[in-house]
Scaffold this motif. Structure first.
Motif, PDB file in Angstrom:
ATOM      1  N   UNK A 291      -6.508  13.617 -17.125  1.00  0.00           N
ATOM      2  CA  UNK A 291      -5.587  13.218 -17.511  1.00  0.00           C
ATOM      3  C   UNK A 291      -4.645  13.544 -18.335  1.00  0.00           C
ATOM      4  N   UNK A 292      -3.537  14.335 -17.465  1.00  0.00           N
ATOM      5  CA  UNK A 292      -2.739  15.117 -18.032  1.00  0.00           C
ATOM      6  C   UNK A 292      -1.570  14.987 -18.892  1.00  0.00           C
ATOM      7  N   UNK A 293      -0.393  13.767 -18.037  1.00  0.00           N
ATOM      8  CA  UNK A 293       0.231  13.474 -17.987  1.00  0.00           C
ATOM      9  C   UNK A 293       0.978  12.927 -20.138  1.00  0.00           C
ATOM     10  N   UNK A 294       1.493  13.481 -20.293  1.00  0.00           N
ATOM     11  CA  UNK A 294       1.761  12.673 -21.632  1.00  0.00           C
ATOM     12  C   UNK A 294       1.855  11.122 -21.053  1.00  0.00           C
ATOM     13  N   UNK A 295       1.549  10.028 -22.811  1.00  0.00           N
ATOM     14  CA  UNK A 295       1.878   8.401 -22.272  1.00  0.00           C
ATOM     15  C   UNK A 295       2.802   8.613 -22.335  1.00  0.00           C
ATOM     16  N   UNK A 296       3.100   7.609 -21.692  1.00  0.00           N
ATOM     17  CA  UNK A 296       4.652   6.898 -21.338  1.00  0.00           C
ATOM     18  C   UNK A 296       5.379   5.808 -22.374  1.00  0.00           C
ATOM     19  N   UNK A 297       4.010   5.074 -23.144  1.00  0.00           N
ATOM     20  CA  UNK A 297       4.351   4.197 -24.482  1.00  0.00           C
ATOM     21  C   UNK A 297       4.841   2.876 -22.924  1.00  0.00           C
ATOM     22  N   UNK A 298       4.201   2.920 -22.006  1.00  0.00           N
ATOM     23  CA  UNK A 298       5.014   1.593 -21.146  1.00  0.00           C
ATOM     24  C   UNK A 298       3.052   1.069 -20.515  1.00  0.00           C
ATOM     25  N   UNK A 299       3.418  -0.799 -20.185  1.00  0.00           N
ATOM     26  CA  UNK A 299       2.549  -1.228 -19.941  1.00  0.00           C
ATOM     27  C   UNK A 299       2.199  -1.075 -18.392  1.00  0.00           C
TER      28      UNK A 299
END
Length: 812
Positions: A291-299
């Motif tokens: 799970x390499x992508x930075x958290x996108x702060x979306x639902x």
């Protein structure tokens, strides 16, 4: 004759010094204006500066000057630009209102709600507002539970509290809603076992069936039906993972960003109770499993409520969670077991404004207590914030934190706040300097940091420019060079251009010798451009910090320690080439020393410092009361000493008596002096050493009572003194004490006399009884031995005795 001549010389010298001082002040006031070459900078320099916008005005005279000078040099009144009038309009001012059963929109916790005002450079305006927590404010409580195998008994405990939970929440507020969600861990290796049998049933090792591992699941949106909440908790299934760290931050991110699905209300206090016995994964851990992508702060919730991007996005960072907690105004109560509490205490230090940590029993049996204490801890703190950092105007806060009659101290945060308590605030809005000389606006929103729904909005007009930049200038025949335009009567270079003819690009690093000469002070021995304290850019000096003036020839002036503004700011003085030119009523190096004497005159008095000291910068410096003993007068007005009576105590006594009798209003007036009296007898805080204590003796219910109070002189036009009652001691009056003492002494004397008489009488009785007993005894002995004792007595009886040898008859 000699003395008279000397006196005349002294008077003449004083007049000369005073006249020179006035001339110097006028010169400084002119200098602060004439050096400016733009209208906005001119009007911002000082309140008396004016600008001539006539394009045909004489080039020999400065366009920036005072009114009188501009008129005398040929500028018409119609072309003189003056500072704009100040703006102050309270646009919205609804009264404070508690929560109403029929409408959430009716609640008002801050007053006023919107103010329109203006600010000039170096100006500070004070805005008073009040805040009162509303009763029955809506509560949205979302229970976020760790449903891994080790928390199985905790779920059962929560279900058993179906009857106690609504009672507890009703005691907190009548308007509450409950929601429920759970979390475990990312369903990827190495956080779970990827064997097919273990993946579908991670509890197989326990020989139990449980749900497949998931990161976060939303079970129930916020509702006021407690039965639905208990039902969802009861039907939820536990799961398992491999390590002791879970996806708490993944779950929190979804709870915060999925507002519509969670059901957060626009006007409510939002609290998440996160219950766990494990550690938490942080940003970077997800990359181990891909799970390499930075958290996108979306639902990212699917139709079944599962977080479906757990294998794509990394765990969120603490900084991301902090920003979203602040954005959505959500508080988190970490209810965790003893084994991991230290871990969450460290997390709380990073999220201090929005989190609370409590120790959870191993079976969650104390969860209701934690909800209550956590909620009370959260609501007892009021902290204000604003968005002023996005503009030039800045805000400072002062508050009494709800202490009735308390003084305002600089703070944004108040603790120990209770429902019904009114907190008085004062916001100081300051504009230090104009970033650019044109009229602009800034909207400042002041709100409570944990709620944010109620706010005070300030529409601030920054008066940094002039109103002579409109269409009236377009019809003038005066033409300006290329790269310039007409502004307020003068040709002003376009942005990015400089120089006398606006032909020098600011981006051009090479300046010509002619432009460099423009940066040297004329008629000066200095050879350095910009006085060596700045850079010459296209014929204009860009001064280093701490220097100003056209040629950077002046040092900055001293700043006032009170507000941090040069020469005290608007209304006190202006900086003229390193020296403060103070307005009337102010003096000192930074114009922070008031020369007004009113603050040194005690209420009800006419003498400065009660005649016992000197007024220096608006404060009394007391003199010695007795040169021999060395004692000095004390108090704000030097009104008291160790051996003299305090006149302010005597002056205030009628108002204190009036307050105690409840026969006067909040403000008590005696002559022309106004007082306020506050009851602080219930407060436990000690009296400051600077407070002066007075004593009022009055009779109450046949008792003589002593009221001790302190006073404080305030700098307000309405109230002259604030009085605080500190203690009350009652005892019998002095006359009653004397009578009581007299009666006690008389009673004691009589009692002592009676005791002495009784003792003597008792001694006599005992002595008589002893004598009588002796007499009786002697009498008895006398009767018993009467014959022997009476020598005259002879018995009539004669007794004969036969000798033993005499023969006796047998019958004898």
């Amino acid at each position: 004759m000699y003395d008279y001549t000397l006196c005349k010389l002294l008077v003449f010298s004083v007049i000369i010094i005073y006249t020179c001082g006035q001339v110097q002040e006028k010169l400084l006031n002119k200098l602060v204006c004439i050096e400016h070459e733009e209208c906005g900078a001119c009007l911002s320099a000082a309140s008396h500066c004016r600008w001539c916008a006539d394009p045909y005005f004489s080039h020999a005279a400065p366009r920036c000057n005072d009114d009188e000078s501009l008129v005398s040099t040929g500028c018409s009144q119609a072309m003189i630009q003056r500072p704009e009038k100040p703006i102050w309009v309270v646009a919205e001012n609804s009264s404070l209102q508690d929560m109403q059963p029929d409408s959430e929109e009716s609640v008002v916790q801050i007053q006023p709600q919107r103010i329109k005002l203006s600010l000039k450079p170096r100006e500070t305006k004070k805005i008073k507002f009040v805040y009162r927590p509303a009763k029955n404010y809506p509560l949205d409580l979302y229970y976020l539970m760790d449903l891994t195998w080790s928390m199985k008994d905790d779920k059962e405990t929560l279900v058993s509290l179906r009857d106690d939970l609504p009672i507890l929440l009703k005691n907190l507020t009548d308007n509450f809603r409950l929601g429920f969600g759970s979390f475990a861990d990312k369903p990827i290796m190495p956080f779970i076992n990827v064997d097919d049998r273990r993946k579908s049933n991670p509890c197989a090792v326990e020989e139990e069936a449980c749900e497949a591992t998931y990161s976060y699941k939303h079970h129930l949106s916020l509702t006021n039906e407690v039965s639905d909440f208990i039902k969802k908790v009861n039907t939820s299934s536990v799961t398992a993972n491999l390590d002791n760290a879970e996806a708490q931050l993944d779950a929190l991110m979804q709870v915060l960003t999925c507002g519509e699905k969670i059901g957060w209300s626009t006007k409510s206090r939002k609290i998440v109770i996160l219950s766990s016995d494990g550690l938490l994964h942080i940003a970077g851990d997800g990359r181990i499993g891909g799970a390499a992508l930075k958290n996108d702060e979306n639902c990212h919730l699917d139709d079944n409520g599962y977080y479906n991007k757990a294998d794509t996005y990394d765990y969120p960072s603490i900084a991301q969670i902090f920003r979203l907690l602040d954005k959505y105004k959500v508080n988190v109560i970490f209810a965790v077991t003893e084994s991991v509490k230290d871990h969450y205490d460290s997390l709380h230090e990073l999220l201090k404004d929005f989190t609370y940590v409590a120790k959870l029993e191993s079976d969650s049996s104390n969860i209701l207590k934690l909800v209550k204490t956590g909620y009370e801890d959260i609501v007892s703190v009021v902290d204000f914030e604003d968005n002023a950092s996005s503009g030039p105007a800045k805000v400072r806060y002062f508050s009494d934190c709800g202490v009735k009659g308390g003084s305002l101290v600089e703070t944004t945060r108040c603790t120990g706040v209770e429902y019904g308590m009114t907190l008085n605030y004062e916001a100081h809005i300051t504009l230090d300097a104009c970033s650019e000389f044109k009229t602009s606006s800034q909207t400042i929103r002041i709100s409570e940091s944990q709620l944010g729904q109620d706010s005070l909005t300030l529409d601030v007009e920054l008066q940094c420019g002039c109103k002579c930049e409109g269409d009236s200038q377009k019809d003038l025949s005066l033409t300006c060079p290329v790269n310039s335009h007409l502004v307020c009567g003068v040709c002003q270079c376009n942005k990015g251009w400089s120089g006398p003819d606006c032909d020098c690009s600011i981006s051009d690093e090479e300046a010509s010798a002619e432009l460099m000469a423009q940066c040297r002070e004329p008629n000066s021995t200095r050879t350095l451009a910009c006085s060596g304290a700045g850079d010459c850019i296209c014929g204009r000096c860009d001064c280093d910090r701490g220097y100003n003036g056209k040629y950077c020839q002046c040092k900055s002036c001293e700043t006032s320690p009170e507000n941090g503004i040069e020469c005290g700011g608007v209304g006190r003085g202006v900086c003229v080439c390193g020296q403060c030119a103070c307005v009337d009523g102010w003096g000192g190096p930074s114009c922070d020393c008031t020369t007004v004497l009113d603050s040194c005159i005690a209420p009800g008095d006419e003498k400065l410092c009660s005649g016992h000291g000197d007024c220096v910068c608006g404060q009394c410096q007391c003199s010695a009361s007795d040169q021999s003993s060395g004692s000095v007068y004390s108090g704000t007005f030097c009104e008291t000493c160790a051996t003299c009576e305090n006149p302010l105590c005597a002056n205030a006594e009628p108002c204190v008596s009036c307050h105690l009798n409840s026969s006067c209003t909040d403000i008590c007036t005696i002559g022309s002096v106004n007082y306020t009296v506050h009851d602080r007898m219930s407060e436990t805080g000690s009296v400051s050493a600077e407070d002066i204590t007075c004593i009022l003796r009055i009779e109450e219910n046949s008792l003589e009572c002593e009221y001790k109070y302190t006073y404080n002189a305030v700098r307000q036009s309405i109230v002259a003194m604030e009085i605080a009652l500190r203690s009350k001691d009652c005892f019998q009056p002095t006359s009653a004490k004397i009578m009581t003492s007299a009666f006690v002494i008389i009673a004691c004397v009589i009692a002592a006399g009676l005791l002495i008489i009784l003792a003597i009488k008792s001694a006599q009785i005992v002595s008589d009884r002893r004598a009588y007993a002796k007499f009786v005894k002697e009498a008895q002995e006398s009767r018993k031995n009467m014959q022997e004792l009476n020598p005259l007595y002879k018995s009539p009886i004669t007794e004969f005795k036969l000798p033993d040898s005499f023969p006796r008859d047998k019958n004898d």
